[in-house]
Scaffold this active site. Structure first.
Site, PDB file in Angstrom:
ATOM      1  N   SER A  11       0.819  -1.217   0.000  1.00 43.02           N
ATOM      2  CA  SER A  11       0.000   0.000   0.000  1.00 43.02           C
ATOM      3  C   SER A  11       0.853   1.266   0.000  1.00 43.02           C
ATOM      4  O   SER A  11       1.866   1.357   0.698  1.00 43.02           O
ATOM      5  CB  SER A  11      -0.884  -0.001   1.248  1.00 43.02           C
ATOM      6  OG  SER A  11      -1.605   1.202   1.319  1.00 43.02           O
ATOM      7  N   ASN A  59       8.881   8.793   4.890  1.00 42.01           N
ATOM      8  CA  ASN A  59       7.799   9.454   4.169  1.00 42.01           C
ATOM      9  C   ASN A  59       6.825  10.076   5.150  1.00 42.01           C
ATOM     10  O   ASN A  59       6.619   9.592   6.255  1.00 42.01           O
ATOM     11  CB  ASN A  59       7.103   8.494   3.193  1.00 42.01           C
ATOM     12  CG  ASN A  59       5.952   7.740   3.839  1.00 42.01           C
ATOM     13  OD1 ASN A  59       4.852   8.278   3.990  1.00 42.01           O
ATOM     14  ND2 ASN A  59       6.199   6.510   4.247  1.00 42.01           N
ATOM     15  N   SER A  60       6.240  11.167   4.676  1.00 41.91           N
ATOM     16  CA  SER A  60       5.197  11.833   5.437  1.00 41.91           C
ATOM     17  C   SER A  60       4.130  12.284   4.438  1.00 41.91           C
ATOM     18  O   SER A  60       3.929  13.466   4.189  1.00 41.91           O
ATOM     19  CB  SER A  60       5.778  13.041   6.188  1.00 41.91           C
ATOM     20  OG  SER A  60       4.744  13.714   6.857  1.00 41.91           O
ATOM     21  N   ASN A 116      -5.308  -0.715   7.971  1.00 38.07           N
ATOM     22  CA  ASN A 116      -4.043  -0.097   8.350  1.00 38.07           C
ATOM     23  C   ASN A 116      -4.245   0.554   9.710  1.00 38.07           C
ATOM     24  O   ASN A 116      -4.901   1.585   9.812  1.00 38.07           O
ATOM     25  CB  ASN A 116      -3.641   0.930   7.286  1.00 38.07           C
ATOM     26  CG  ASN A 116      -2.474   1.788   7.731  1.00 38.07           C
ATOM     27  OD1 ASN A 116      -1.768   1.443   8.677  1.00 38.07           O
ATOM     28  ND2 ASN A 116      -2.270   2.898   7.054  1.00 38.07           N
ATOM     29  N   CYS A 119      -0.385   5.007  11.328  1.00 36.69           N
ATOM     30  CA  CYS A 119       0.178   5.879  10.304  1.00 36.69           C
ATOM     31  C   CYS A 119       1.064   6.863  11.042  1.00 36.69           C
ATOM     32  O   CYS A 119       0.561   7.713  11.772  1.00 36.69           O
ATOM     33  CB  CYS A 119      -0.895   6.595   9.496  1.00 36.69           C
ATOM     34  SG  CYS A 119      -0.158   7.477   8.104  1.00 36.69           S
ATOM     35  N   THR A 180       5.572   1.221   8.468  1.00 39.41           N
ATOM     36  CA  THR A 180       6.876   1.871   8.631  1.00 39.41           C
ATOM     37  C   THR A 180       7.181   2.145  10.107  1.00 39.41           C
ATOM     38  O   THR A 180       6.281   2.208  10.946  1.00 39.41           O
ATOM     39  CB  THR A 180       6.882   3.208   7.880  1.00 39.41           C
ATOM     40  OG1 THR A 180       5.731   3.954   8.296  1.00 39.41           O
ATOM     41  CG2 THR A 180       6.828   3.013   6.386  1.00 39.41           C
ATOM     42  N   GLY A 204      12.149   0.667   3.531  1.00 38.62           N
ATOM     43  CA  GLY A 204      13.296   0.318   2.695  1.00 38.62           C
ATOM     44  C   GLY A 204      14.248  -0.653   3.383  1.00 38.62           C
ATOM     45  O   GLY A 204      14.001  -1.101   4.509  1.00 38.62           O
ATOM     46  N   GLY A 230       8.680  -5.160   4.615  1.00 38.71           N
ATOM     47  CA  GLY A 230       9.730  -4.314   5.170  1.00 38.71           C
ATOM     48  C   GLY A 230      11.067  -4.527   4.476  1.00 38.71           C
ATOM     49  O   GLY A 230      11.755  -5.506   4.739  1.00 38.71           O
ATOM     50  N   THR A 253       8.843   0.150  -0.944  1.00 41.78           N
ATOM     51  CA  THR A 253       9.824   1.158  -1.390  1.00 41.78           C
ATOM     52  C   THR A 253      10.643   0.691  -2.595  1.00 41.78           C
ATOM     53  O   THR A 253      10.996   1.500  -3.450  1.00 41.78           O
ATOM     54  CB  THR A 253      10.754   1.498  -0.197  1.00 41.78           C
ATOM     55  OG1 THR A 253       9.930   1.974   0.877  1.00 41.78           O
ATOM     56  CG2 THR A 253      11.769   2.557  -0.556  1.00 41.78           C
TER      57      THR A 253
END
Ligand SMILES: Cc1cc2nc3c(=O)[nH]c(=O)nc-3n(C[C@H](O)[C@H](O)[C@H](O)COP(=O)(O)O)c2cc1C
Length: 289
Positions: A11, A59-60, A116, A119, A180, A204, A230, A253
């Site tokens: 996702s 990421n944001s 999910n 976040c 993440t 990543g 992951g 990623t």
């Protein structure tokens, strides 16, 4: 639920599949998880939204998405034509919102719904999945609202094993592990966090050993399938997750670095099985335990 192979697009890294479908035939994938869907459209966070780190990416994004209604009307029919399993990833601000979203998606033609439960880059509760209680609440509400298979995507922090057990007890079909890791980057020129909402989510290769350890533990803590996520960038990475106990993996990623990485992983796994004369993953899954 049977996938044609164990490799799924994660996702938020594959949008709704259309861009990648211009690069390769995405019907080869085991499945595609949509960008996180919310009840109403979200514009996401102000830039910067991505920040590279050694071997990783912060990421944001802030859950930018068109909202569940637009998804159902415009994106889902296109996704159904891609020829693979569609998993709707959803994010609610409250447990009740997970129920509303699941209800909207019920009977829509999505093959599974992935809750999910974290976040790292939006303010608010954000971390329901960090506790058994929060997880149980969200899964219970969503389970009552739809008949589709429910996958529960957990954060890598908090009481992950307790949350997974709670999800299983409330009727989840699979655990996706993990989202993440909360991270931080500071702009030394201003002395301020680079992201407007302070924290970002780290993904990543940097997180692979951490995620692998989680999958190793989770697959022994629950009896429903665990989907490993992951830092997976090669078929060897994916195989490690299967050996740690995963039934499937998600690639995130790595799609940004090499858009063809998912089909390469699928091919690599196929060759591995063929060269060793192995018919199913059952003989290998969890062999590291
Ligand atoms: C840019 C970006 C956006 C993401 N958006 C979502 C999302 O909307 N919902 C979700 O459950 N996970 C989201 N994730 C998390 C990924 O699906 C995945 O769990 C995480 O990145 C770890 O896998 P990776 O190391 O292979 O990227 C996002 C990740 C990235 C990098």
């Amino acid at each position: 639920m049977v996938l044609k192979n164990p490799v799924i697009a994660a996702s938020g890294t594959f949008s709704f599949g259309a861009e990648y479908a211009r690069v390769y035939d995405v019907s080869c994938l085991g499945g595609i998880c949509t960008k996180g869907l919310t009840l109403h459209p979200r514009r996401g966070n102000p830039p910067p939204r991505l920040w590279e780190t050694p071997c990783g990416l912060l990421n944001s994004i802030g859950l930018e998405n068109p909202g569940v209604e637009t998804f159902l009307r415009e994106e889902l029919p296109r996704m159904r034509d891609l020829g693979t399993v569609v998993i709707a990833n959803i994010w609610g601000e409250t447990p009740e919102e997970y129920g509303e979203l699941a209800e909207r998606l019920s009977g829509s033609g999505v093959d599974a719904i992935e809750l999910n439960l974290s976040c790292p880059n939006v303010p608010g509760i954000g971390l329901l999945g960090g506790s058994a209680k929060g997880t149980a609440w969200a899964v219970r509400v969503a389970r009552a609202a739809c008949g589709e298979p429910l996958w529960v995507k957990l954060p890598p922090e908090g009481d992950v094993l307790g949350a997974a057990r709670a999800a299983e007890k409330e009727g989840a079909e699979a655990i996706s592990a993990a989202n993440t890791f909360r991270g931080l980057a500071i702009d030394i020129a201003t002395g301020r966090p680079v992201f407007a909402n302070t924290f970002g989510g780290l993904s990543g290769p940097a997180i692979k050993p951490l995620a692998l350890r989680l999958v190793y533990e989770l697959s022994q803590a629950v009896s429903i399938p665990v989907i490993g996520i992951g830092g997976i960038a090669s078929w060897e990475d994916a195989l490690e997750f299967i050996m740690a106990g995963a039934h499937a993996v998600q690639v995130g990623t790595a799609n940004f670095i090499d858009p063809l990485c998912a089909p390469r992983i699928i091919r690599g796994l196929e060759v591995f099985l063929k060269e060793r004369g192995i018919e199913t993953w059952e003989g290998i899954r969890g062999c590291a335990h």
